[in-house]
Enzyme design. Structure first.
Site, PDB file in Angstrom:
ATOM      1  N   ASN A 104      32.459  31.621  19.811  1.00 56.00           N
ATOM      2  CA  ASN A 104      32.554  33.054  19.515  1.00 56.00           C
ATOM      3  C   ASN A 104      33.490  33.795  20.465  1.00 56.00           C
ATOM      4  O   ASN A 104      34.145  34.755  20.078  1.00 56.00           O
ATOM      5  CB  ASN A 104      31.168  33.692  19.586  1.00 56.00           C
ATOM      6  CG  ASN A 104      30.204  33.117  18.567  1.00 56.00           C
ATOM      7  OD1 ASN A 104      30.526  32.149  17.858  1.00 56.00           O
ATOM      8  ND2 ASN A 104      29.016  33.664  18.490  1.00 56.00           N
ATOM      9  N   TYR A 148      24.419  35.211  21.817  1.00 52.60           N
ATOM     10  CA  TYR A 148      25.283  35.571  20.680  1.00 52.60           C
ATOM     11  C   TYR A 148      25.831  36.985  20.884  1.00 52.60           C
ATOM     12  O   TYR A 148      27.035  37.221  20.787  1.00 52.60           O
ATOM     13  CB  TYR A 148      24.502  35.505  19.369  1.00 52.60           C
ATOM     14  CG  TYR A 148      25.275  36.014  18.177  1.00 52.60           C
ATOM     15  CD1 TYR A 148      25.171  37.351  17.776  1.00 52.60           C
ATOM     16  CD2 TYR A 148      26.127  35.178  17.460  1.00 52.60           C
ATOM     17  CE1 TYR A 148      25.892  37.839  16.702  1.00 52.60           C
ATOM     18  CE2 TYR A 148      26.844  35.653  16.378  1.00 52.60           C
ATOM     19  CZ  TYR A 148      26.722  36.978  16.004  1.00 52.60           C
ATOM     20  OH  TYR A 148      27.460  37.476  14.936  1.00 52.60           O
TER      21      TYR A 148
HETATM   22  N1  LIG Z   1      26.668  37.820   8.703  1.00 51.11           N
HETATM   23  C1  LIG Z   1      26.512  38.813   9.575  1.00 51.11           C
HETATM   24  O1  LIG Z   1      25.518  39.572   9.545  1.00 51.11           O
HETATM   25  C2  LIG Z   1      27.562  39.065  10.631  1.00 51.11           C
HETATM   26  C3  LIG Z   1      27.541  40.282  11.299  1.00 51.11           C
HETATM   27  C4  LIG Z   1      28.508  40.534  12.281  1.00 51.11           C
HETATM   28  C5  LIG Z   1      29.465  39.586  12.574  1.00 51.11           C
HETATM   29  N2  LIG Z   1      29.452  38.414  11.900  1.00 51.11           N
HETATM   30  C6  LIG Z   1      30.497  37.448  12.241  1.00 51.11           C
HETATM   31  O2  LIG Z   1      31.296  37.225  11.095  1.00 51.11           O
HETATM   32  C7  LIG Z   1      31.883  35.914  11.178  1.00 51.11           C
HETATM   33  C8  LIG Z   1      31.592  35.166   9.890  1.00 51.11           C
HETATM   34  O3  LIG Z   1      30.188  34.995   9.836  1.00 51.11           O
HETATM   35  P1  LIG Z   1      29.401  34.725   8.450  1.00 51.11           P
HETATM   36  O4  LIG Z   1      28.237  35.640   8.417  1.00 51.11           O
HETATM   37  O5  LIG Z   1      30.366  34.714   7.331  1.00 51.11           O
HETATM   38  O6  LIG Z   1      28.808  33.274   8.720  1.00 51.11           O
HETATM   39  P2  LIG Z   1      29.230  31.849   8.180  1.00 51.11           P
HETATM   40  O7  LIG Z   1      28.403  30.881   8.940  1.00 51.11           O
HETATM   41  O8  LIG Z   1      29.225  31.851   6.697  1.00 51.11           O
HETATM   42  O9  LIG Z   1      30.758  31.736   8.655  1.00 51.11           O
HETATM   43  C9  LIG Z   1      31.089  31.288   9.930  1.00 51.11           C
HETATM   44  C10 LIG Z   1      32.502  30.741   9.834  1.00 51.11           C
HETATM   45  O10 LIG Z   1      32.930  30.313  11.121  1.00 51.11           O
HETATM   46  C11 LIG Z   1      33.394  28.976  10.994  1.00 51.11           C
HETATM   47  N3  LIG Z   1      33.220  28.243  12.259  1.00 51.11           N
HETATM   48  C12 LIG Z   1      32.077  28.031  12.947  1.00 51.11           C
HETATM   49  N4  LIG Z   1      32.327  27.291  14.035  1.00 51.11           N
HETATM   50  C13 LIG Z   1      33.662  27.023  14.031  1.00 51.11           C
HETATM   51  C14 LIG Z   1      34.538  26.306  14.877  1.00 51.11           C
HETATM   52  N5  LIG Z   1      34.092  25.684  15.970  1.00 51.11           N
HETATM   53  N6  LIG Z   1      35.856  26.253  14.562  1.00 51.11           N
HETATM   54  C15 LIG Z   1      36.324  26.880  13.451  1.00 51.11           C
HETATM   55  N7  LIG Z   1      35.555  27.579  12.596  1.00 51.11           N
HETATM   56  C16 LIG Z   1      34.234  27.634  12.898  1.00 51.11           C
HETATM   57  C17 LIG Z   1      32.551  28.373   9.887  1.00 51.11           C
HETATM   58  O11 LIG Z   1      33.142  27.184   9.391  1.00 51.11           O
HETATM   59  C18 LIG Z   1      32.574  29.527   8.899  1.00 51.11           C
HETATM   60  O12 LIG Z   1      33.770  29.552   8.167  1.00 51.11           O
HETATM   61  C19 LIG Z   1      31.266  35.265  12.415  1.00 51.11           C
HETATM   62  O13 LIG Z   1      32.156  35.424  13.520  1.00 51.11           O
HETATM   63  C20 LIG Z   1      30.000  36.102  12.657  1.00 51.11           C
HETATM   64  O14 LIG Z   1      29.623  36.103  14.031  1.00 51.11           O
HETATM   65  C21 LIG Z   1      28.549  38.115  10.919  1.00 51.11           C
HETATM   66  C1  LIG Z   2      20.325  38.736  10.685  1.00 47.85           C
HETATM   67  C2  LIG Z   2      21.054  38.663  11.998  1.00 47.85           C
HETATM   68  C3  LIG Z   2      22.559  38.711  11.845  1.00 47.85           C
HETATM   69  C4  LIG Z   2      23.214  38.758  13.186  1.00 47.85           C
HETATM   70  C5  LIG Z   2      24.704  38.671  13.060  1.00 47.85           C
HETATM   71  C6  LIG Z   2      25.268  39.908  13.650  1.00 47.85           C
HETATM   72  O1  LIG Z   2      26.545  39.630  14.221  1.00 47.85           O
END
Ligand SMILES: NC(=O)c1ccc[n+]([C@@H]2O[C@H](COP(=O)([O-])OP(=O)(O)OC[C@H]3O[C@@H](n4cnc5c(N)ncnc54)[C@H](O)[C@@H]3O)[C@@H](O)[C@H]2O)c1
Ligand SMILES: CCCCCCO
Length: 251
Positions: A104, A148
């Site tokens: 991250n 995280y």
């Molecule tokens: N879903 C949420 O509520 C939320 C909220 C805020 C931020 N985010 C961020 O958004 C981004 C996408 O998350 P998401 O919810 O789509 O989850 P997700 O698990 O569907 O996607 C995560 C992505 O990161 C990739 N990834 C993980 N480890 C990796 C590595 N070592 N090298 C290359 N790629 C890697 C995965 O293959 C995937 O494509 C993340 O950075 C997450 O922290 C998500």
């Molecule tokens: C449900 C918790 C999701 C946390 C990802 C925020 O980056």
């Protein structure tokens, strides 16, 4: 930045937020780098717009800067120019302390550092634009997942610094900070030292947004192309956050 007719490198473009965003920006040539391959998703993107090129390279953001630079050289040799780098890789599992920081935070830093060799105006580069996917937890933590949340705060701080350095490097940057977005990442995950085994369940009792809503606002942020913007993408809304200054280095 108009989305059409650009060259965009999308790290983690196949994830939950990533794939919905890729579907929205496939008016441009996409180079998708991700740890996991998904040929069906790549085929779907190609079918959405046969006029653009969609290329996939397997990439783990925890590799060295040298490794990342080697891959970027292949990409730049092929595309000649890249307009936007999206860093989207993230994991959510506070059992995996080192890996969380490596993916991250360090992953975002290293991929950014690698592309500077191709973009830094001090080396005759054309400059560029970086969109880093951080999180609202970078503003205020989900304290049951402190590792995280801290990794996202670190990525946010790094992105804010990149934007301040834009006059020197020619590379602008902004952060994309989604709120709770329904993707596989959020279904079930481990809290740090099991301080709250029901963390995901408790969070998901509150309002969330869909990954499509997040993607549609992500596009608006890309189009705004505002250096230093801290975009909050929460509950289907897009809002530019005013960061509170508590101290100034004076330099
Ligand atoms: N879903 C949420 O509520 C939320 C909220 C805020 C931020 N985010 C961020 O958004 C981004 C996408 O998350 P998401 O919810 O789509 O989850 P997700 O698990 O569907 O996607 C995560 C992505 O990161 C990739 N990834 C993980 N480890 C990796 C590595 N070592 N090298 C290359 N790629 C890697 C995965 O293959 C995937 O494509 C993340 O950075 C997450 O922290 C998500
Ligand atoms: C449900 C918790 C999701 C946390 C990802 C925020 O980056």
């Amino acid at each position: 930045m108009a989305i059409a007719n650009k060259n965009i490198i999308f790290v983690a473009g196949l994830g939950g937020i990533g794939l919905d965003t890729s579907r929205e920006i496939v008016k441009s040539n996409l180079v998708i780098l991700d740890r996991i391959d998904n040929p069906a998703a790549i085929a779907e993107l190609k079918a959405i717009n046969p006029k653009v090129t969609i290329t996939f390279y397997p990439y783990d953001v925890t590799v060295s800067v040298a490794e990342s630079t080697k891959l970027l050289k292949v990409i730049f040799d092929k595309l000649k120019t890249v307009d936007l780098l999206i860093n989207g890789a993230g994991i959510l599992d506070d059992y995996q302390i080192e890996r969380t920081i490596a993916v991250n935070f360090a992953g975002t830093v290293n991929t950014t550092t690698a592309i500077m060799a191709f973009w830094d105006k001090r080396k005759g580069g054309p400059g560029g634009v970086i969109a880093n996917i951080c999180s609202v937890t970078g503003f205020n933590a989900i304290y049951q997942v402190p590792v995280y949340s801290a990794s996202k705060a670190a990525a946010l701080s790094f992105t804010n610094s990149l934007a301040k350095l834009a006059p020197i490097t020619g590379v602008t940057a902004y952060s994309i900070n989604p709120g709770i977005t329904k993707t596989t990442l959020v279904h079930k995950f481990n809290s740090w030292l099991d301080v709250e085994p029901r963390v995901a369940e408790l969070l998901l009792e509150h309002p969330t947004q869909t990954s499509l809503q997040c993607a549609q606002n992500f596009v608006k942020a890309i189009e705004a192309n505002q250096n230093g913007a801290i975009w909050k993408l929460d509950l289907g809304r897009l809002e530019a956050i005013e960061w509170t200054k508590h101290w100034d280095s004076g330099i």
